[in-house]
Design a protein around this motif. Structure first.
Motif, mmCIF file in Angstrom:
data_model
loop_
_atom_site.group_PDB
_atom_site.id
_atom_site.type_symbol
_atom_site.label_atom_id
_atom_site.label_comp_id
_atom_site.label_asym_id
_atom_site.label_seq_id
_atom_site.Cartn_x
_atom_site.Cartn_y
_atom_site.Cartn_z
ATOM 1 N N ARG A 115 0.828 -1.080 0.131
ATOM 2 C CA ARG A 115 -0.020 0.062 0.020
ATOM 3 C C ARG A 115 0.902 1.131 0.046
ATOM 4 N NH1 ARG A 115 -4.675 -1.617 4.401
ATOM 5 N NH2 ARG A 115 -5.628 -3.225 3.032
ATOM 6 N N THR A 116 2.235 1.272 0.582
ATOM 7 C CA THR A 116 2.801 2.270 0.610
ATOM 8 C C THR A 116 3.486 2.580 -0.748
ATOM 9 O OG1 THR A 116 3.511 1.849 2.962
ATOM 10 C CG2 THR A 116 5.096 3.481 1.664
ATOM 11 N N ASP A 117 3.605 1.509 -1.509
ATOM 12 C CA ASP A 117 4.224 1.567 -2.857
ATOM 13 C C ASP A 117 3.130 2.151 -3.762
ATOM 14 O OD1 ASP A 117 6.565 0.746 -1.938
ATOM 15 O OD2 ASP A 117 6.305 -1.685 -2.405
ATOM 16 N N GLU A 118 2.012 1.641 -3.357
ATOM 17 C CA GLU A 118 0.996 2.064 -4.313
ATOM 18 C C GLU A 118 0.654 3.885 -3.990
ATOM 19 O OE1 GLU A 118 -2.914 0.530 -3.802
ATOM 20 O OE2 GLU A 118 -2.173 -1.416 -4.784
ATOM 21 N N ARG A 119 0.858 4.118 -2.939
ATOM 22 C CA ARG A 119 0.813 5.523 -2.712
ATOM 23 C C ARG A 119 2.080 6.390 -3.622
ATOM 24 N NH1 ARG A 119 -1.071 3.975 2.693
ATOM 25 N NH2 ARG A 119 1.126 4.014 3.303
ATOM 26 N N VAL A 121 3.134 5.347 -6.090
ATOM 27 C CA VAL A 121 2.666 5.491 -7.556
ATOM 28 C C VAL A 121 1.798 6.519 -7.920
ATOM 29 C CG1 VAL A 121 1.755 4.058 -9.647
ATOM 30 C CG2 VAL A 121 3.372 2.993 -7.917
ATOM 31 N N HIS A 122 0.622 6.668 -6.956
ATOM 32 C CA HIS A 122 -0.299 7.676 -7.183
ATOM 33 C C HIS A 122 0.462 8.969 -7.250
ATOM 34 C CE1 HIS A 122 -4.001 5.673 -7.319
ATOM 35 N NE2 HIS A 122 -3.587 4.715 -6.261
ATOM 36 N N ARG A 123 1.365 9.071 -6.138
ATOM 37 C CA ARG A 123 2.044 10.317 -6.144
ATOM 38 C C ARG A 123 2.771 10.966 -7.607
ATOM 39 N NH1 ARG A 123 6.825 12.181 -5.077
ATOM 40 N NH2 ARG A 123 7.431 10.147 -4.460
ATOM 41 N N ALA A 124 3.410 9.840 -8.075
ATOM 42 C CA ALA A 124 4.324 10.477 -9.275
ATOM 43 C C ALA A 124 3.275 10.515 -10.388
ATOM 44 C CB ALA A 124 5.245 9.054 -9.453
ATOM 45 N N LEU A 125 2.121 9.776 -10.534
ATOM 46 C CA LEU A 125 1.090 9.706 -11.522
ATOM 47 C C LEU A 125 0.807 11.250 -11.213
ATOM 48 C CD1 LEU A 125 -0.407 8.523 -13.686
ATOM 49 C CD2 LEU A 125 -2.161 7.578 -12.111
ATOM 50 N N LYS A 145 7.255 8.328 -16.722
ATOM 51 C CA LYS A 145 8.157 7.227 -16.689
ATOM 52 C C LYS A 145 8.510 6.493 -15.264
ATOM 53 C CE LYS A 145 10.552 8.395 -20.914
ATOM 54 N NZ LYS A 145 11.704 8.549 -21.565
ATOM 55 N N GLU A 146 8.634 7.687 -14.335
ATOM 56 C CA GLU A 146 8.916 7.176 -12.846
ATOM 57 C C GLU A 146 7.739 6.444 -12.404
ATOM 58 O OE1 GLU A 146 10.026 9.263 -8.433
ATOM 59 O OE2 GLU A 146 10.111 10.311 -10.557
ATOM 60 N N ALA A 147 6.454 6.846 -12.555
ATOM 61 C CA ALA A 147 5.213 6.082 -12.175
ATOM 62 C C ALA A 147 5.240 4.657 -12.511
ATOM 63 C CB ALA A 147 4.097 6.910 -12.402
ATOM 64 N N LEU A 154 5.909 -2.736 -8.271
ATOM 65 C CA LEU A 154 5.014 -3.143 -7.558
ATOM 66 C C LEU A 154 4.375 -4.236 -7.698
ATOM 67 C CD1 LEU A 154 3.057 -2.852 -4.870
ATOM 68 C CD2 LEU A 154 1.817 -1.185 -6.277
ATOM 69 N N SER A 155 4.029 -4.363 -9.193
ATOM 70 C CA SER A 155 3.672 -5.667 -9.710
ATOM 71 C C SER A 155 4.377 -6.991 -9.539
ATOM 72 C CB SER A 155 3.110 -5.369 -11.277
ATOM 73 O OG SER A 155 2.204 -4.386 -11.160
#
Length: 790
Positions: A115-119, A121-125, A145-147, A154-155
């Motif tokens: 869940r931390t990693d997903e956050r 990803v959301h921040r970069a997006l 690209k970073e997102a 994460l996957s």
């Protein structure tokens, strides 16, 4: 207030530990309570005050078992509940901090890490989307690209822990779609298509219709319209029927693609369906453009009325706001003055009005075939009936301009005068156009009147200031004209008319460097303007910078290779620089294009005469005779050339013709006397000699008196090596008049003139050298320079 909770909270703030998840929290509270109570008591001996024993240090110090002191006993020490969140310095002395620092945060579970990693990803997006909205496409692509990189990591982590079913597919789709869009924004179309293709082929994603739409947009921007139409149609089939608005937007894109391909009938079918179902001004405008391209005036009218029927939602919203503002004293209007939604409504309204005005100007001359003015009246009437009063006024202004294009100045003036009682901005525009019209008709008084009216209404109207400056320029008040032009430039720095005319005003005032700088600025804005190039070259010529002037005129000759005036100027410049070969080349080219230039004819004839190529000089002097038959000097030059090449009978006949036309010409009689004496005609010599003596006596007997039939010295301007120069140009942005300037190779005796070609060895007719010198009409000082070409 006093108790263990205060101490626990202080410890939590210091260590950052969560009190709710700590099983040892009660014992810590006891310790903190013990520490707090002991810190306000009398100091105990080291042997009795021990940490963590559960004994009250104050009790041990007293040596009794009386129990804790009352709560009121701590008030004198200055304790307050307001400092509960701060760390008591005495705690550090007792060692409590060292004890609590041993406590560590428990490790996160695998799901919490994901869940931390997903956050992340959301921040970069979100950062990528924000940068893209601001226009920073390069940084937006880097964040995208970073997102994508974080999402792949994460996957992969979930797959390694056998939790692939927990992968957030919506997040994966969003990241990939954003990456493709950023590739598209940075013009990396192949990379964008690769990302979109991988998304479209993945069966796990149900949004393939959106991906096909993105691919169609990419193909459209590349100019691959058949591929774009294919993708749009696939997207149209895959998008669900519930997305009605998006379907019609895709259909509009299909119509636009057909327009770019020139297939207007197919575009009409697609756009007509859009206009019938949703109020889309873009589709309605493009439908009208298709009708205009097909030349269907009836359907053009229908499409225009459909466009007028689209009412912007902002109009309804603003009316409601005004009504509510009137009821509440205007408070709601003030509160919504900077509302974002209101700005969006205003933007859509302005866009709709722009489409309507563009459409009206496009179809007005064609909506009624063969009757342009009636077409303007039809458009104005429908604009008025639909409530677009401001647009109707602008179309009235366009109608006046249509009158101007048809050279119907009377109707144009009448139409423009109707704006005098309308709103201020239209009044200023009408006054500006009227001032320009009267200026074109040379009615400077009315032009100045309406120019002043326009500046009074709007002092920051650059064109009105230019018109007022033009009136002052025509009246030769160059200083006032320069001031008006400078003010217009201050109002609108890129006003080309003001800059060009300011340079002309400075040129008229003699401020050549300022004029040069202004023309160079205009040249940087419109480098292809031949007028500006000519003016720069001409100013450099006047300033004496001939080498630079040659470069500008050569560039101008490249732009307009068949301009005789430019070729003439190049010939004059090369003659000034001493390169007579190049000067002759440019003069011959100028003569080939425009054979009637007297400056060019005179220079070429004089050049051949100086080079003793009299046979080549004769045609040019004869042409000059035909152009100016009343100037006797050209006929004398022709006769002199014949005499020098040995054609004495032909030369004598020419002199006799000149004498018959101008019997009081002293030079002609002298030549007749000398030539008849050479040919042995004694009777004719005596007759011409008597006439010559009589004329000389009538003129005072002086050899150097005023010669009859010769032009005036001031009109020839023989003292200037390059001939006469043209005057200043009018103050309008028009092509300068081509200057005709030729050099004078014999100016003020600067070049050596040919000697007589009459043979001194003719038997029985030889005369003294003095007589031969008198016969030399090229070198005789008595003839003067006025018989030579300019």
């Amino acid at each position: 207030m006093y108790g263990g909770d205060g101490g626990a909270q202080q410890d939590d703030l210091y260590t950052g530990y969560d009190n709710q998840e700590n099983d040892f929290a009660p014992s810590i509270e006891d310790e903190l309570q013990t520490q707090s109570m002991g810190s306000f008591s009398k100091p105990a001996p080291p042997s009795t005050a021990r940490l963590g024993t559960g004994m009250n240090p104050g009790t041990a110090a007293r040596g009794g078992d009386d129990g804790p002191r009352p709560l009121t006993s701590v008030r004198a020490a200055g304790y307050s509940s307001q400092v509960r969140g701060k760390l008591n310095p005495l705690q550090a002395v007792t060692g409590q901090v060292a004890f609590t620092s041993v406590l560590k945060k428990p490790e996160q579970t695998f799901e919490q890490q994901c869940r931390t990693d997903e956050r992340e990803v959301h921040r970069a997006l979100e950062e990528s989307a924000s940068l893209s909205a601001k226009g920073d496409n390069s940084m937006a692509l880097e964040r995208a690209k970073e997102a994508a990189k974080l999402e792949r990591a994460l996957s992969k982590k979930r797959e390694e822990h056998s939790s692939g079913d927990q992968i957030n597919l919506d997040l994966t789709f969003s990241v990939c779609l954003n990456l493709g869009q950023e590739y598209h924004n940075n013009k990396l179309y192949s990379d964008a298509l690769n990302v979109y293709t991988s998304l479209a082929k993945n069966k796990q994603f149900s949004q393939s219709g959106t991906v096909r739409l993105k691919m169609g947009n990419t193909y459209f921007e590349q100019g691959k319209f058949p591929n774009a139409i294919k993708m749009y149609r696939m997207s149209l089939d895959q998008i669900p029927t519930t997305s009605k608005f998006m379907k019609f937007k895709i259909l509009r894109n299909i119509g636009l693609s057909f327009i770019r391909m020139g297939q207007y009938q197919d575009a009409v079918q697609a756009l007509d369906s859009v206009v019938e179902n949703i109020p889309d001004p873009v589709a309605a405008f493009n439908l009208l453009v298709c009708m205009h391209a097909l030349g269907d005036s009836e359907r053009m009218q229908t499409a225009f009325l459909k466009l007028l029927g689209i009412k912007a939602k902002s109009e309804v919203e603003e009316v409601e706001e005004v009504e509510e503002g009137e009821e509440d004293g205007g408070s709601i209007e003030i509160a919504l003055a900077e509302d974002g939604l209101k700005r969006e409504f205003r933007k859509r309204r302005n866009e709709l009005q722009r489409y309507i005005l563009t459409s009206a100007r496009l179809i007005a001359p064609k909506v009624v075939p063969g009757r342009e003015i009636e077409g303007y009246d039809w458009v104005v009437s429908h604009l008025t009936s639909h409530g677009f009063m401001e647009l109707a006024s602008q179309m009235d202004m366009a109608k006046a301009l249509e009158f101007l294009s048809q050279k119907d100045f009377k109707s144009a003036v009448s139409c423009l005068k109707g704006f005098e009682k309308k709103q201020e901005d239209l009044k200023a525009s009408a006054a500006t156009n009227l001032s320009f019209l009267y200026f074109l008709e040379s009615d400077v008084k009315n032009a100045e009147k309406y120019g002043k009216m326009a500046t009074e209404v709007d002092r920051y109207n650059a064109l009105a200031l230019v018109n007022s400056g033009n009136c002052s320029f025509v009246k030769e008040d160059y200083e006032e004209a320069r001031r008006m032009y400078a003010e217009a430039v201050n109002v609108e720095a890129d006003c080309l008319e003001a800059l060009y005319n300011l340079a002309l005003a400075n040129k008229s005032l003699g401020n050549l460097q300022c004029a040069h700088d202004a023309f160079r600025k205009v040249n940087s804005m419109i480098p292809e303007s031949t007028d500006v190039m000519f003016q720069i070259g001409d100013i450099l010529y006047v300033m004496g910078r001939h080498e630079e002037a040659v470069k500008w005129f050569e560039a101008l000759n490249t732009a307009v290779p068949n301009d005789p005036g430019v070729l003439n100027m190049l010939g004059s410049l090369h003659c000034t620089l001493g390169d007579e070969a190049k000067a002759l080349h440019f003069y011959l080219e100028s003569h080939r294009i425009y054979p009637a230039s007297m400056n060019v004819i005179s220079w070429i004839g004089a050049f051949y005469a100086k080079s003793e190529m009299y046979e080549k000089a004769v045609p040019y002097f004869e042409l000059a005779t035909n152009i100016k038959p009343l100037e006797v000097k050209w006929k004398l030059m022709v006769a002199s050339c014949y005499r020098r090449i040995g054609a004495f009978p032909l030369a004598l006949r020419k002199y006799k013709e000149i004498h018959k036309e101008t019997p009081d010409n002293v030079e002609c009689l002298r030549y007749l006397v000398h030539l008849c004496n050479e040919l042995g005609s004694r009777e004719e010599v005596l007759g011409y000699a008597r006439k010559l003596k009589k004329l000389e006596n009538e003129k005072g007997g002086g050899k150097g008196g005023q010669r009859q039939g010769s032009p005036q010295q001031d009109s020839i301007a023989a003292a200037h090596h390059l001939g006469q120069r043209g005057g200043m140009q009018p103050p309008m942005m028009q092509r300068p008049v081509s200057r005709g300037g030729g050099g004078d190779p014999y100016a003020a005796g600067g070049l050596e003139r040919p000697r007589s070609s009459v043979s001194a060895g003719r038997s029985g007719r030889n005369t003294p050298s003095k007589l031969a010198q008198e016969e030399d009409d090229w070198g005789n000082d008595e003839l003067g320079d006025d018989l030579l070409p300019m």
